[in-house]
Design an enzyme around this catalytic site. Structure first.
Site, PDB file in Angstrom:
ATOM      1  N   TRP A  63       5.205   2.922   7.353  1.00 22.54           N
ATOM      2  CA  TRP A  63       6.190   3.523   6.449  1.00 22.54           C
ATOM      3  C   TRP A  63       7.493   3.695   7.254  1.00 22.54           C
ATOM      4  O   TRP A  63       7.468   4.328   8.325  1.00 22.54           O
ATOM      5  CB  TRP A  63       5.638   4.882   6.001  1.00 22.54           C
ATOM      6  CG  TRP A  63       6.522   5.675   5.095  1.00 22.54           C
ATOM      7  CD1 TRP A  63       7.213   5.242   4.009  1.00 22.54           C
ATOM      8  CD2 TRP A  63       6.788   7.086   5.203  1.00 22.54           C
ATOM      9  NE1 TRP A  63       7.882   6.284   3.428  1.00 22.54           N
ATOM     10  CE2 TRP A  63       7.647   7.428   4.140  1.00 22.54           C
ATOM     11  CE3 TRP A  63       6.375   8.086   6.084  1.00 22.54           C
ATOM     12  CZ2 TRP A  63       8.102   8.728   3.943  1.00 22.54           C
ATOM     13  CZ3 TRP A  63       6.830   9.374   5.883  1.00 22.54           C
ATOM     14  CH2 TRP A  63       7.681   9.687   4.824  1.00 22.54           C
TER      15      TRP A  63
ATOM     16  N   ASP B 178      -1.894  10.769   8.847  1.00 24.89           N
ATOM     17  CA  ASP B 178      -0.999  10.937   7.702  1.00 24.89           C
ATOM     18  C   ASP B 178      -1.707  10.438   6.443  1.00 24.89           C
ATOM     19  O   ASP B 178      -2.008   9.249   6.326  1.00 24.89           O
ATOM     20  CB  ASP B 178       0.287  10.124   7.965  1.00 24.89           C
ATOM     21  CG  ASP B 178       1.291  10.283   6.842  1.00 24.89           C
ATOM     22  OD1 ASP B 178       1.126  11.189   6.003  1.00 24.89           O
ATOM     23  OD2 ASP B 178       2.269   9.496   6.807  1.00 24.89           O
TER      24      ASP B 178
ATOM     25  N   LYS C 193       1.944  11.749  -4.606  1.00 24.22           N
ATOM     26  CA  LYS C 193       1.435  10.564  -5.299  1.00 24.22           C
ATOM     27  C   LYS C 193       0.211  10.928  -6.149  1.00 24.22           C
ATOM     28  O   LYS C 193       0.135  10.571  -7.307  1.00 24.22           O
ATOM     29  CB  LYS C 193       1.051   9.475  -4.287  1.00 24.22           C
ATOM     30  CG  LYS C 193       2.173   9.094  -3.330  1.00 24.22           C
ATOM     31  CD  LYS C 193       3.176   8.200  -3.994  1.00 24.22           C
ATOM     32  CE  LYS C 193       4.478   7.975  -3.281  1.00 24.22           C
ATOM     33  NZ  LYS C 193       4.691   8.009  -1.910  1.00 24.22           N
TER      34      LYS C 193
HETATM   35  N1  PMP Z   1       3.462   9.120   4.602  1.00 21.31           N
HETATM   36  C1  PMP Z   1       3.404   7.904   4.053  1.00 21.31           C
HETATM   37  C2  PMP Z   1       2.612   6.833   4.721  1.00 21.31           C
HETATM   38  C3  PMP Z   1       4.088   7.643   2.862  1.00 21.31           C
HETATM   39  O1  PMP Z   1       4.039   6.424   2.327  1.00 21.31           O
HETATM   40  C4  PMP Z   1       4.825   8.692   2.247  1.00 21.31           C
HETATM   41  C5  PMP Z   1       5.546   8.498   0.956  1.00 21.31           C
HETATM   42  N2  PMP Z   1       6.159   7.340   0.721  1.00 21.31           N
HETATM   43  C6  PMP Z   1       4.848   9.938   2.875  1.00 21.31           C
HETATM   44  C7  PMP Z   1       4.146  10.117   4.046  1.00 21.31           C
HETATM   45  C8  PMP Z   1       5.635  11.110   2.347  1.00 21.31           C
HETATM   46  O2  PMP Z   1       5.455  11.441   1.063  1.00 21.31           O
HETATM   47  P1  PMP Z   1       6.310  12.566   0.340  1.00 21.31           P
HETATM   48  O3  PMP Z   1       7.015  11.892  -0.781  1.00 21.31           O
HETATM   49  O4  PMP Z   1       5.302  13.554  -0.098  1.00 21.31           O
HETATM   50  O5  PMP Z   1       7.253  13.160   1.341  1.00 21.31           O
END
Ligand code: PMP
Length: 393
Positions: A127, A207, A242
């Site tokens: 990410w 994560d 999500k």
């Molecule tokens: N970690 C990963 C691997 C993600 O893909 C995301 C969201 N795209 C997050 C953390 C963070 O999500 P949030 O929208 O809750 O900040």
């Protein structure tokens, strides 16, 4: 002072949203933005969330401050889903609410750094915000390959990173539904990773942002649980944005596993102090709604049903892509075995551009696609367009 600042390039995905919005072709396809979509192309508020929000409107009697740890009812209600029946692992886990999973990742890395972390190992691609956070807090990053060219996880690369790590080093792992590849470690891989982590003493940071969107609520945390069962200390960053569809409400949690008593308390008070200095307190609304859902069996059933439907739809899209076999030079069969919202296609930047310009198909420059952007109406178009731009195999 401000003239000294260097221009930052705009977020590539946000730029993609704008391009997509400006495209007036009726059959354009958005595979860029990382949100779930129904078969009709919508990202609706969950029915369970609507019901919980209504209850909040009716019953919430104060919006007075909580504290840096946020809504502890929410934090505790999530724990059995993540850690299992013994939700605190014998009093060895403490958690707090954070602004989204991003807040949790940031807090995890900042706290590890405060405790003396020198270097972080991370599989790439990852990410993109992981690298941005790591860079922002000036942590030393060493990367290894997350995946093999055949679309399986490169567990050997992770194991050699772990085995080669010195003291005061950590490894960042995706709990499930790897973003951007969709490629997760198998249960056996996780066992091996857990053993190697326990042997070398590298600090695991896991994560988990897509719990329940891969293979199921229990299945998606088997890996995480197998590592936690073997190690004395770990951090877990968790997002509900999500799996409860709360994206803009910023619902997340940060959990610390430590050897009970004094160490856990000390780590928790430091996390608290870092949160206080960063955002003071997390936003309450979304976490309060999640708490109401998890504390009411009818709402919980409604939520798990909604989650099941999302997961099932994504599995169907993946199965359809895998059934298509190859599109031009792209083998789509590995996508059937991958998990969650994303997979990454082996396409060049030029091919991504051609898909956009010639066919109105929008995806990240990396070739990452949002599986939930595909529906029975556009999947054939997508496969044909992919064949067109990548040529015959
Ligand atoms: N970690 C990963 C691997 C993600 O893909 C995301 C969201 N795209 C997050 C953390 C963070 O999500 P949030 O929208 O809750 O900040």
């Amino acid at each position: 002072m401000l003239h000294r600042l260097e221009e930052q390039s705009p977020d590539a995905l946000l730029a993609l949203i704008k391009m997509h919005a400006a495209d007036d072709r009726p059959d354009k396809v958005d595979l860029g933005v990382g949100v779930y979509r129904t078969g009709q192309g919508d990202t609706p508020v969950f029915r369970s969330i609507k019901a919980a929000e209504q209850q909040l409107v009716d019953e919430q009697d104060s919006k007075s401050y909580l504290g840096p740890e946020g809504d502890m009812g929410f934090v505790n209600a999530l724990m059995p889903y993540i850690f299992g029946e013994d939700a605190t692992m014998g009093g060895r886990i403490a958690g707090m609410q954070t602004p989204g999973g991003t807040g949790a990742v940031r807090l995890a890395l900042a706290l590890a750094q405060k405790a003396g972390l020198k270097k972080l190992h991370m599989g790439t691609p990852s990410w993109p915000n992981h690298a941005q956070i790591i860079n922002d807090i000036a942590l030393d990053l060493e990367t290894f390959d997350h995946a093999n060219p055949d679309g399986t996880a490169n567990v050997e690369a992770a194991l050699s990173a772990i085995r080669g790590a010195g003291p005061d080093e950590a490894i960042l792992l995706h709990g499930c539904c790897h973003n951007p590849s969709g490629i997760d470690y198998t249960a056996e891989d996780w066992e091996k990773l857990g053993d190697a982590i326990a042997e070398t003493g590298i600090f695991p940071v896991i994560d988990t942002a897509y719990h329940g969107l891969g293979n199921g609520l229990d299945e998606d945390v088997t890996g995480l649980r197998s590592v936690l069962a073997k190690v004395p200390e770990a951090f877990i960053a968790y997002s509900c944005d999500k799996n409860f569809g709360m994206y803009r409400d910023r619902v997340g949690a940060f959990y610390i596993l430590a050897d009970g008593g004094e160490t856990l308390d000390k780590a928790f008070t430091n996390a608290n102090a870092l949160a206080r200095a960063s955002w003071s307190m997390p936003p309450d609304h979304g976490a309060a709604a999640v708490r109401l859902i998890l504390r009411d069996s009818k709402l919980t059933a409604m939520w798990t049903d909604e989650l099941d439907q999302m997961r099932e739809r994504m599995r169907q899209v993946r199965a359809a892509l895998a059934d298509a076999g190859t599109a031009g030079s792209v083998d789509l069969t590995p996508l059937g075995r991958q998990n969650g919202l994303f997979s990454t296609l082996p396409v060049s930047k030029d091919q991504v551009k051609e898909l956009r310009e010639k066919h109105g198909i929008y995806m990240a420059g990396s070739g990452r696609i949002n599986i939930a952007g595909l529906t029975t109406n556009n999947i054939d178009k997508f496969v044909d367009a992919l064949a067109d731009v990548t040529g015959s195999a």
